[in-house]
Design a protein around this motif. Structure first.
Motif, PDB file in Angstrom:
ATOM      1  N   ARG A  28       0.789  -1.177  -0.034  1.00 25.85           N
ATOM      2  CA  ARG A  28      -0.132  -0.052   0.053  1.00 25.85           C
ATOM      3  C   ARG A  28       0.846   1.245  -0.098  1.00 25.85           C
ATOM      4  O   ARG A  28       0.684   2.218  -0.948  1.00 25.85           O
ATOM      5  N   ARG A  29       1.855   1.503   0.926  1.00 30.16           N
ATOM      6  CA  ARG A  29       2.674   2.409   0.813  1.00 30.16           C
ATOM      7  C   ARG A  29       3.371   2.675  -0.629  1.00 30.16           C
ATOM      8  O   ARG A  29       3.471   3.726  -1.042  1.00 30.16           O
ATOM      9  N   LEU A  30       4.046   1.589  -1.031  1.00 31.95           N
ATOM     10  CA  LEU A  30       4.623   1.702  -2.391  1.00 31.95           C
ATOM     11  C   LEU A  30       3.730   2.429  -3.414  1.00 31.95           C
ATOM     12  O   LEU A  30       3.867   3.191  -4.205  1.00 31.95           O
ATOM     13  N   ARG A  31       2.355   1.764  -3.417  1.00 32.29           N
ATOM     14  CA  ARG A  31       1.267   2.017  -4.362  1.00 32.29           C
ATOM     15  C   ARG A  31       1.096   3.684  -4.178  1.00 32.29           C
ATOM     16  O   ARG A  31       0.883   4.528  -5.393  1.00 32.29           O
ATOM     17  N   ARG A  32       0.877   3.944  -2.777  1.00 31.05           N
ATOM     18  CA  ARG A  32       0.476   5.435  -2.774  1.00 31.05           C
ATOM     19  C   ARG A  32       1.630   6.542  -3.171  1.00 31.05           C
ATOM     20  O   ARG A  32       1.310   7.402  -3.375  1.00 31.05           O
ATOM     21  N   PHE A  33       2.758   5.936  -3.202  1.00 33.30           N
ATOM     22  CA  PHE A  33       3.937   6.670  -3.918  1.00 33.30           C
ATOM     23  C   PHE A  33       3.848   6.863  -5.420  1.00 33.30           C
ATOM     24  O   PHE A  33       3.795   7.569  -6.177  1.00 33.30           O
ATOM     25  N   VAL A  34       3.947   5.305  -5.890  1.00 35.70           N
ATOM     26  CA  VAL A  34       4.211   5.252  -7.259  1.00 35.70           C
ATOM     27  C   VAL A  34       3.318   5.401  -8.213  1.00 35.70           C
ATOM     28  O   VAL A  34       3.497   6.210  -9.206  1.00 35.70           O
ATOM     29  N   PHE A  35       2.131   5.380  -7.878  1.00 30.71           N
ATOM     30  CA  PHE A  35       0.718   5.456  -8.671  1.00 30.71           C
ATOM     31  C   PHE A  35       0.767   7.138  -8.914  1.00 30.71           C
ATOM     32  O   PHE A  35       0.702   7.532 -10.128  1.00 30.71           O
TER      33      PHE A  35
END
Length: 109
Positions: free
Chosen positions: A27-34
């Motif tokens: 979730r943390r990764l996606r909240r930055f990457v997307f």
């Protein structure tokens, strides 16, 4: 326990994937990457559209033979390096410690 790494409830990897810690890391990764990817793609598409539909504006000279299009094109490279730097800092502070905790827990089993 079998030699293939399977345990009750699936393999170690399946257990990790199903864990709350791993879900939080994703979730943390996606909240930055997307959002960052979307912002960059809009910025890049804006450059392409300006180059295609506003050639007079893009050809406006800023200083000497330097045009608005050249400045915006160079800013594309700058923004790539800025986003990369932001991601590395984000990963160092947020993702890597969480991934390390998960790895340590898996290796300690």
């Amino acid at each position: 326990m079998s030699t293939t790494g399977e345990r009750a409830g699936g393999t170690v990897y399946e257990q990790v994937q199903a864990s709350a810690e791993f879900a939080d890391l994703r979730r943390r990764l996606r909240r930055f990457v997307f959002p960052m990817s979307a912002i960059f793609l809009v910025w890049y598409l804006g450059y392409v559209l300006l180059a295609s539909y506003a050639p007079v504006f893009m050809g406006t000279k800023v200083a000497g033979n330097v045009t608005v299009g050249l400045v915006i094109g160079l800013l594309q490279f700058v923004s790539t390096f800025v986003i990369t730097t932001m991601y590395v800092r984000f990963a160092d502070r947020t993702l890597d410690p969480a991934a390390e905790r998960i790895r340590t827990a898996v290796e300690g089993r």
